[in-house]
Design a protein around this motif. Sequence first.
Motif, PDB file in Angstrom:
ATOM      1  N   ASN A  46      -2.318   5.151  -5.848  1.00 44.27           N
ATOM      2  CA  ASN A  46      -1.819   5.064  -7.221  1.00 44.27           C
ATOM      3  C   ASN A  46      -2.630   4.102  -8.085  1.00 44.27           C
ATOM      4  N   ILE A  47      -3.253   3.107  -7.477  1.00 47.87           N
ATOM      5  CA  ILE A  47      -4.060   2.154  -8.236  1.00 47.87           C
ATOM      6  C   ILE A  47      -5.381   2.792  -8.616  1.00 47.87           C
ATOM      7  N   LYS A  48      -6.055   3.320  -7.632  1.00 46.63           N
ATOM      8  CA  LYS A  48      -7.318   4.010  -7.855  1.00 46.63           C
ATOM      9  C   LYS A  48      -7.494   4.965  -6.684  1.00 46.63           C
ATOM     10  N   ALA A  49      -7.544   6.220  -6.961  1.00 49.28           N
ATOM     11  CA  ALA A  49      -7.645   7.219  -5.901  1.00 49.28           C
ATOM     12  C   ALA A  49      -8.797   6.880  -4.966  1.00 49.28           C
ATOM     13  N   PRO A  64       0.840  -1.205   0.000  1.00 50.97           N
ATOM     14  CA  PRO A  64       0.000   0.000   0.000  1.00 50.97           C
ATOM     15  C   PRO A  64       0.876   1.257   0.000  1.00 50.97           C
ATOM     16  N   GLU A  65       0.348   2.343  -0.557  1.00 52.10           N
ATOM     17  CA  GLU A  65       1.091   3.606  -0.551  1.00 52.10           C
ATOM     18  C   GLU A  65       1.189   4.177   0.857  1.00 52.10           C
ATOM     19  N   ARG A  66       0.117   3.991   1.622  1.00 53.48           N
ATOM     20  CA  ARG A  66       0.108   4.501   3.000  1.00 53.48           C
ATOM     21  C   ARG A  66      -0.567   3.472   3.892  1.00 53.48           C
ATOM     22  N   VAL A  67      -0.096   3.397   5.127  1.00 53.98           N
ATOM     23  CA  VAL A  67      -0.715   2.531   6.132  1.00 53.98           C
ATOM     24  C   VAL A  67      -0.929   3.362   7.387  1.00 53.98           C
TER      25      VAL A  67
END
Length: 185
Positions: free
Chosen positions: A137-140, A115-118
């Motif tokens: 990045n995958i889907k806002a 994940p971009e953020r956790v």
Amino acid sequence: MVFMDIGKEEEASEAFYGGLNDIRDSSNIEKIFLDAKEIALAEETKQWETFKTNPEKLEFLRTFWKRRDPNPIDPVNQRLIEHYKRLNYARQTYSRAFKPWYDDRGALYIKLGKPERVYYGRPRQNIKENESWFYDNIKAGLFFDFVDYSGLYQLTSLFDAVDQSATVEDIVELFIERSSYNPYY
């Protein structure tokens, strides 16, 4: 895995496909499909269940991975390599004592990657340990919540982290913590 660990991805791809030619034991063939099942489409899983012979299953596995190869011209199946790296990481980082050997966080990691953020929820008296994963990045706006049930994180609603004795203030505080990460909360 050894080839992947030492950065020899071409050899890893060759070993995988070459190994498919040598497998005779149906339980080993099943294990290979179980490794891939997290990313299999529902139709592919149904199709797998119809196969009766090892050659049918092996051909399915070849086709399954060839379909996912982002660059079929080069000798490396990057998606295959990435999948097994993710699978290995999930089993090490999000492990559990029974099949598939990882919890719901591991299953999501295998499907979508890191994940971009956790956000690691702060456990309190009336709030179980919890995490939220964000994939911008995958889907806002794509996010997932996990709640810890005795050491096993499950994909569920963040409301499930709240104990029955929690107050409205506890619940509001839990969601306010997340609101800076995602406006949905």
